[in-house]
Scaffold this motif. Structure first.
Motif, PDB file in Angstrom:
ATOM      1  N   ASP A  13     -43.701 -30.701  -7.810  1.00 23.53           N
ATOM      2  CA  ASP A  13     -43.898 -29.514  -6.981  1.00 23.53           C
ATOM      3  C   ASP A  13     -42.525 -28.983  -6.562  1.00 23.53           C
ATOM      4  O   ASP A  13     -41.748 -29.682  -5.899  1.00 23.53           O
ATOM      5  CB  ASP A  13     -44.735 -29.887  -5.751  1.00 23.53           C
ATOM      6  CG  ASP A  13     -45.015 -28.681  -4.860  1.00 23.53           C
ATOM      7  OD1 ASP A  13     -44.617 -27.552  -5.220  1.00 23.53           O
ATOM      8  OD2 ASP A  13     -45.619 -28.877  -3.784  1.00 23.53           O
ATOM      9  N   HIS A  14     -42.220 -27.729  -6.928  1.00 28.58           N
ATOM     10  CA  HIS A  14     -40.918 -27.123  -6.620  1.00 28.58           C
ATOM     11  C   HIS A  14     -40.973 -26.197  -5.398  1.00 28.58           C
ATOM     12  O   HIS A  14     -39.968 -25.578  -5.052  1.00 28.58           O
ATOM     13  CB  HIS A  14     -40.412 -26.338  -7.831  1.00 28.58           C
ATOM     14  CG  HIS A  14     -40.330 -27.163  -9.078  1.00 28.58           C
ATOM     15  ND1 HIS A  14     -39.397 -28.166  -9.258  1.00 28.58           N
ATOM     16  CD2 HIS A  14     -41.104 -27.153 -10.199  1.00 28.58           C
ATOM     17  CE1 HIS A  14     -39.579 -28.719 -10.450  1.00 28.58           C
ATOM     18  NE2 HIS A  14     -40.612 -28.133 -11.032  1.00 28.58           N
ATOM     19  N   ALA A  53     -36.366 -28.448 -12.303  1.00 25.61           N
ATOM     20  CA  ALA A  53     -35.850 -27.932 -11.033  1.00 25.61           C
ATOM     21  C   ALA A  53     -36.025 -29.014  -9.983  1.00 25.61           C
ATOM     22  O   ALA A  53     -36.733 -30.009 -10.196  1.00 25.61           O
ATOM     23  CB  ALA A  53     -36.569 -26.649 -10.623  1.00 25.61           C
ATOM     24  N   SER A  54     -35.375 -28.825  -8.853  1.00 27.73           N
ATOM     25  CA  SER A  54     -35.518 -29.796  -7.763  1.00 27.73           C
ATOM     26  C   SER A  54     -36.910 -29.724  -7.165  1.00 27.73           C
ATOM     27  O   SER A  54     -37.547 -28.659  -7.154  1.00 27.73           O
ATOM     28  CB  SER A  54     -34.467 -29.509  -6.683  1.00 27.73           C
ATOM     29  OG  SER A  54     -33.159 -29.579  -7.221  1.00 27.73           O
ATOM     30  N   GLY A  55     -37.409 -30.842  -6.663  1.00 31.68           N
ATOM     31  CA  GLY A  55     -38.737 -30.840  -6.071  1.00 31.68           C
ATOM     32  C   GLY A  55     -39.224 -32.231  -5.720  1.00 31.68           C
ATOM     33  O   GLY A  55     -38.440 -33.185  -5.629  1.00 31.68           O
ATOM     34  N   LYS A  68     -33.767 -34.142  -7.910  1.00 36.07           N
ATOM     35  CA  LYS A  68     -32.947 -32.961  -8.126  1.00 36.07           C
ATOM     36  C   LYS A  68     -33.153 -32.433  -9.545  1.00 36.07           C
ATOM     37  O   LYS A  68     -33.651 -33.132 -10.424  1.00 36.07           O
ATOM     38  CB  LYS A  68     -31.458 -33.294  -7.927  1.00 36.07           C
ATOM     39  CG  LYS A  68     -31.110 -33.750  -6.509  1.00 36.07           C
ATOM     40  CD  LYS A  68     -31.290 -32.625  -5.511  1.00 36.07           C
ATOM     41  CE  LYS A  68     -30.844 -33.026  -4.123  1.00 36.07           C
ATOM     42  NZ  LYS A  68     -31.048 -31.950  -3.122  1.00 36.07           N
ATOM     43  N   ARG A  69     -32.765 -31.208  -9.724  1.00 38.51           N
ATOM     44  CA  ARG A  69     -32.809 -30.593 -11.053  1.00 38.51           C
ATOM     45  C   ARG A  69     -32.018 -31.466 -12.033  1.00 38.51           C
ATOM     46  O   ARG A  69     -30.893 -31.881 -11.752  1.00 38.51           O
ATOM     47  CB  ARG A  69     -32.215 -29.188 -10.983  1.00 38.51           C
ATOM     48  CG  ARG A  69     -32.224 -28.417 -12.306  1.00 38.51           C
ATOM     49  CD  ARG A  69     -31.544 -27.062 -12.121  1.00 38.51           C
ATOM     50  NE  ARG A  69     -32.264 -26.231 -11.166  1.00 38.51           N
ATOM     51  CZ  ARG A  69     -33.035 -25.194 -11.495  1.00 38.51           C
ATOM     52  NH1 ARG A  69     -33.181 -24.872 -12.775  1.00 38.51           N
ATOM     53  NH2 ARG A  69     -33.655 -24.487 -10.568  1.00 38.51           N
ATOM     54  N   LEU A 103     -35.676 -22.017 -14.352  1.00 35.32           N
ATOM     55  CA  LEU A 103     -35.971 -23.403 -14.706  1.00 35.32           C
ATOM     56  C   LEU A 103     -35.022 -23.852 -15.807  1.00 35.32           C
ATOM     57  O   LEU A 103     -34.685 -23.073 -16.709  1.00 35.32           O
ATOM     58  CB  LEU A 103     -37.419 -23.558 -15.175  1.00 35.32           C
ATOM     59  CG  LEU A 103     -38.517 -23.271 -14.137  1.00 35.32           C
ATOM     60  CD1 LEU A 103     -39.899 -23.451 -14.767  1.00 35.32           C
ATOM     61  CD2 LEU A 103     -38.365 -24.183 -12.920  1.00 35.32           C
ATOM     62  N   GLU A 121     -45.122 -25.362  -9.885  1.00 31.65           N
ATOM     63  CA  GLU A 121     -45.132 -26.743 -10.354  1.00 31.65           C
ATOM     64  C   GLU A 121     -44.793 -26.775 -11.840  1.00 31.65           C
ATOM     65  O   GLU A 121     -45.043 -25.809 -12.566  1.00 31.65           O
ATOM     66  CB  GLU A 121     -46.509 -27.382 -10.153  1.00 31.65           C
ATOM     67  CG  GLU A 121     -46.920 -27.579  -8.698  1.00 31.65           C
ATOM     68  CD  GLU A 121     -48.304 -28.191  -8.570  1.00 31.65           C
ATOM     69  OE1 GLU A 121     -48.589 -28.799  -7.525  1.00 31.65           O
ATOM     70  OE2 GLU A 121     -49.106 -28.062  -9.539  1.00 31.65           O
ATOM     71  N   THR A 122     -44.224 -27.908 -12.264  1.00 29.19           N
ATOM     72  CA  THR A 122     -44.015 -28.134 -13.693  1.00 29.19           C
ATOM     73  C   THR A 122     -44.656 -29.470 -14.050  1.00 29.19           C
ATOM     74  O   THR A 122     -44.692 -30.394 -13.229  1.00 29.19           O
ATOM     75  CB  THR A 122     -42.507 -28.168 -14.058  1.00 29.19           C
ATOM     76  OG1 THR A 122     -41.834 -29.124 -13.238  1.00 29.19           O
ATOM     77  CG2 THR A 122     -41.870 -26.806 -13.872  1.00 29.19           C
ATOM     78  N   ASP A 180     -31.987 -23.056  -8.056  1.00 33.02           N
ATOM     79  CA  ASP A 180     -33.094 -23.439  -7.178  1.00 33.02           C
ATOM     80  C   ASP A 180     -33.347 -22.374  -6.111  1.00 33.02           C
ATOM     81  O   ASP A 180     -34.501 -22.085  -5.759  1.00 33.02           O
ATOM     82  CB  ASP A 180     -32.798 -24.783  -6.511  1.00 33.02           C
ATOM     83  CG  ASP A 180     -32.934 -25.954  -7.483  1.00 33.02           C
ATOM     84  OD1 ASP A 180     -33.833 -25.904  -8.340  1.00 33.02           O
ATOM     85  OD2 ASP A 180     -32.130 -26.893  -7.387  1.00 33.02           O
TER      86      ASP A 180
END
Length: 256
Positions: free
Chosen positions: A196-197, A175-177, A220-221, A129, A202-203, A106
């Protein structure tokens, strides 16, 4: 003076030095000194020869004294050891050092996006990622232009990477976000979640059969996002995964 008188005199002669008696022992020593040997194999042969001829053989030993000084003789060095004793009440323990990695994906994700934004090169973004599926990733349709599986038209832009997954397969956060969207996507994504990371990254997770998060959730991731499905514009169970950097879609394979 008469001839007889002259002949009666004896002519004085030079004093005669008595011959020095040779000392067999001294001679033997001198001879022995010329036979000094310091080589292992040769010393044995010379020792045998000297014993049969009555010579006294001396062996040369290493010494730190000046060479040729007969007054200094080397003495054998005797090694001594002093036993070491420990306190029987002492507490002696052994600990195995632990190894750990300081790599924080991260933190790396944040650093590369802050430095380069949407122009991050694949070499820098690679590995920032995590894969969104616990099962082996099987790529079906990649990022880029393709023939649409829905309409059959060529040149359709495919904004993400498709992974084969049976319906109901767990889908995890890459990933965390923070979840910024969780609902129905009107443009073919079906049930969709967007995370939103930070730093413009963003993913998105599309065609889900169900979502496990709501808008505003901090995750979290690896956190469970939902289950794969075939909702929206889909021809079968799979996960459509996207990576968006500053509003622009990029190839997810460069980040996984």
């Amino acid at each position: 003076m008469s001839k007889h008188a002259a002949s009666g005199r004896r002519r004085a002669s030079a004093p005669v030095t008595p011959a020095r008696q040779r000392n067999s022992t001294s001679s033997g020593r001198r001879r022995a000194e010329t036979k000094t040997i310091s080589v292992g194999g040769a010393a044995q042969k010379v020792a045998i020869t000297a014993a049969t001829s009555g010579l006294i053989l001396t062996a040369a030993l290493p010494t730190t004294a000046a060479a040729g000084d007969p007054a200094v003789q080397s003495e054998p060095v005797v090694a001594t050891s002093t036993p070491v004793q420990a306190d029987p009440n002492a507490n002696v323990g052994f600990a195995r050092a632990g190894l750990s990695s300081a790599f924080d994906p991260d933190a790396k994700l944040a650093s590369v996006t802050v430095a380069a934004g949407s122009t991050v090169v694949p070499a820098a973004a690679k590995g920032t990622l995590s894969t969104p599926l616990d099962v082996a990733l099987i790529e079906t349709s990649g990022f880029g232009h393709r023939v649409s599986p829905i309409t059959g038209e060529a040149g359709e832009m495919h904004n993400g990477q498709d992974f084969a997954a049976t319906c109901g397969t767990a889908v995890n956060a890459a990933a965390s976000g923070t979840v910024v969207f969780a609902g129905w996507h009107p443009y073919g994504g079906g049930n969709r979640v967007v995370i939103d990371h930070g730093n413009g990254v963003e993913t998105t997770y599309n065609h889900l059969s169900s979502a496990a998060v709501t808008v505003g959730t901090e995750i979290k991731r690896g956190h469970l996002v939902g289950a794969s499905g075939t909702t929206g514009a889909s021809t079968g169970c799979h996960l459509h995964f996207e990576v968006v950097v500053n509003g622009e879609v990029v190839d997810p394979r460069d980040w996984l």
